[in-house]
Design a protein around this motif. Structure first.
Motif, PDB file in Angstrom:
ATOM      1  N   VAL A 250       0.901  -1.253   0.068  1.00 37.20           N
ATOM      2  CA  VAL A 250      -0.037   0.100   0.172  1.00 37.20           C
ATOM      3  C   VAL A 250       0.930   1.192   0.069  1.00 37.20           C
TER       4      VAL A 250
ATOM      5  N   ARG B  48      -0.274  -1.838  -7.378  1.00 40.49           N
ATOM      6  CA  ARG B  48      -1.513  -1.745  -8.051  1.00 40.49           C
ATOM      7  C   ARG B  48      -2.386  -2.342  -7.263  1.00 40.49           C
ATOM      8  N   PRO B  49      -3.617  -1.524  -7.092  1.00 41.11           N
ATOM      9  CA  PRO B  49      -4.668  -1.905  -6.129  1.00 41.11           C
ATOM     10  C   PRO B  49      -5.218  -3.379  -6.116  1.00 41.11           C
ATOM     11  N   TYR B  50      -5.394  -3.735  -7.419  1.00 39.48           N
ATOM     12  CA  TYR B  50      -6.183  -4.953  -7.579  1.00 39.48           C
ATOM     13  C   TYR B  50      -4.979  -6.035  -6.968  1.00 39.48           C
TER      14      TYR B  50
ATOM     15  N   SER C 101      -6.998  -7.411   0.338  1.00 41.63           N
ATOM     16  CA  SER C 101      -7.575  -6.723   1.192  1.00 41.63           C
ATOM     17  C   SER C 101      -8.167  -7.295   2.301  1.00 41.63           C
TER      18      SER C 101
ATOM     19  N   ARG D 263      -8.673   3.276   0.572  1.00 39.09           N
ATOM     20  CA  ARG D 263      -8.536   3.582  -1.003  1.00 39.09           C
ATOM     21  C   ARG D 263      -8.148   2.511  -1.898  1.00 39.09           C
ATOM     22  N   ALA D 264      -7.135   1.663  -1.079  1.00 37.51           N
ATOM     23  CA  ALA D 264      -6.591   0.677  -2.053  1.00 37.51           C
ATOM     24  C   ALA D 264      -7.486  -0.425  -2.164  1.00 37.51           C
ATOM     25  N   ARG D 265      -8.655  -0.761  -1.168  1.00 37.95           N
ATOM     26  CA  ARG D 265      -9.640  -1.678  -1.315  1.00 37.95           C
ATOM     27  C   ARG D 265     -10.701  -1.222  -2.057  1.00 37.95           C
TER      28      ARG D 265
ATOM     29  N   ARG E 166     -10.102   0.391  -4.901  1.00 37.74           N
ATOM     30  CA  ARG E 166      -9.615   0.168  -6.112  1.00 37.74           C
ATOM     31  C   ARG E 166      -9.067  -1.071  -6.429  1.00 37.74           C
ATOM     32  N   SER E 167      -9.392  -2.264  -5.597  1.00 41.71           N
ATOM     33  CA  SER E 167      -8.723  -3.401  -5.635  1.00 41.71           C
ATOM     34  C   SER E 167      -9.350  -4.231  -6.830  1.00 41.71           C
TER      35      SER E 167
END
Length: 166
Positions: free
Chosen positions: A17, A22-24, A28, A154-156, A158-159
């Motif tokens: 993070v 890359r978020p995906y 999460s 935010r990361a989740r 866009r995951s």
């Protein structure tokens, strides 16, 4: 025949993070330990308890103490306690003692002390205890690097992988 591990250890989620992975690719759903410090085992004596309190306080100051660490900390504290007791015995009686025949021989406590400070054994023990305590490279995510809930949220959000987005 067994084979060794392949490739570098995976990067902890918190570092992914912070480094803008890359978020995906961010997990999460990674399990998180329950909050709080590890409680000292009931079988520790007073000296062991002092060592426990010191170690846990220091680890907590670095952001590394977590409740699941109890099983790694307990043997470490016992080793330190035993080494301290044996060192006191050796300092009082000396490295040589007289046996029944009034002959000088090595103090048995010295053998225990040497066994506790054997470099190969110490390195192996420290590696075993420090790996879970967040001191090795594969556990850098626990070294005071705190991901805020906002960063993780935010990361989740866009995951989803790009090919699955609407």
């Amino acid at each position: 025949m067994t084979m060794g591990k392949r490739g570098p250890a995976p990067k902890p989620t918190q570092l992914r993070v912070l480094h803008g992975e890359r978020p995906y690719r961010i997990n999460s759903n990674e399990p998180q330990p329950a909050p709080g410090l590890p409680a000292p085992p009931a079988e520790l004596d007073e000296a062991g308890r002092r060592i426990w309190d010191f170690v846990v306080t220091e680890l907590d100051a670095m952001g590394l103490a977590q409740r699941p660490d109890i099983h790694q900390l307990h043997p470490y504290v016992e080793e330190v306690r035993l080494h301290t007791q044996v060192s006191v015995l050796v300092s009082k009686a000396g490295p040589l003692i007289k046996d029944r025949d009034n002959e000088l021989r090595t103090n048995p406590a010295v053998r225990i002390q040497r066994g506790r400070t054997d470099h190969a054994r110490v390195r192996k023990g420290v590696r075993a205890h420090s790996g879970r305590a967040g001191v090795t490279g594969d556990t850098e995510g626990r070294r005071g690097l705190r991901v805020t809930p906002a960063q993780l949220g935010r990361a989740r959000a866009r995951s989803e992988p790009p090919h699955e987005r609407a």
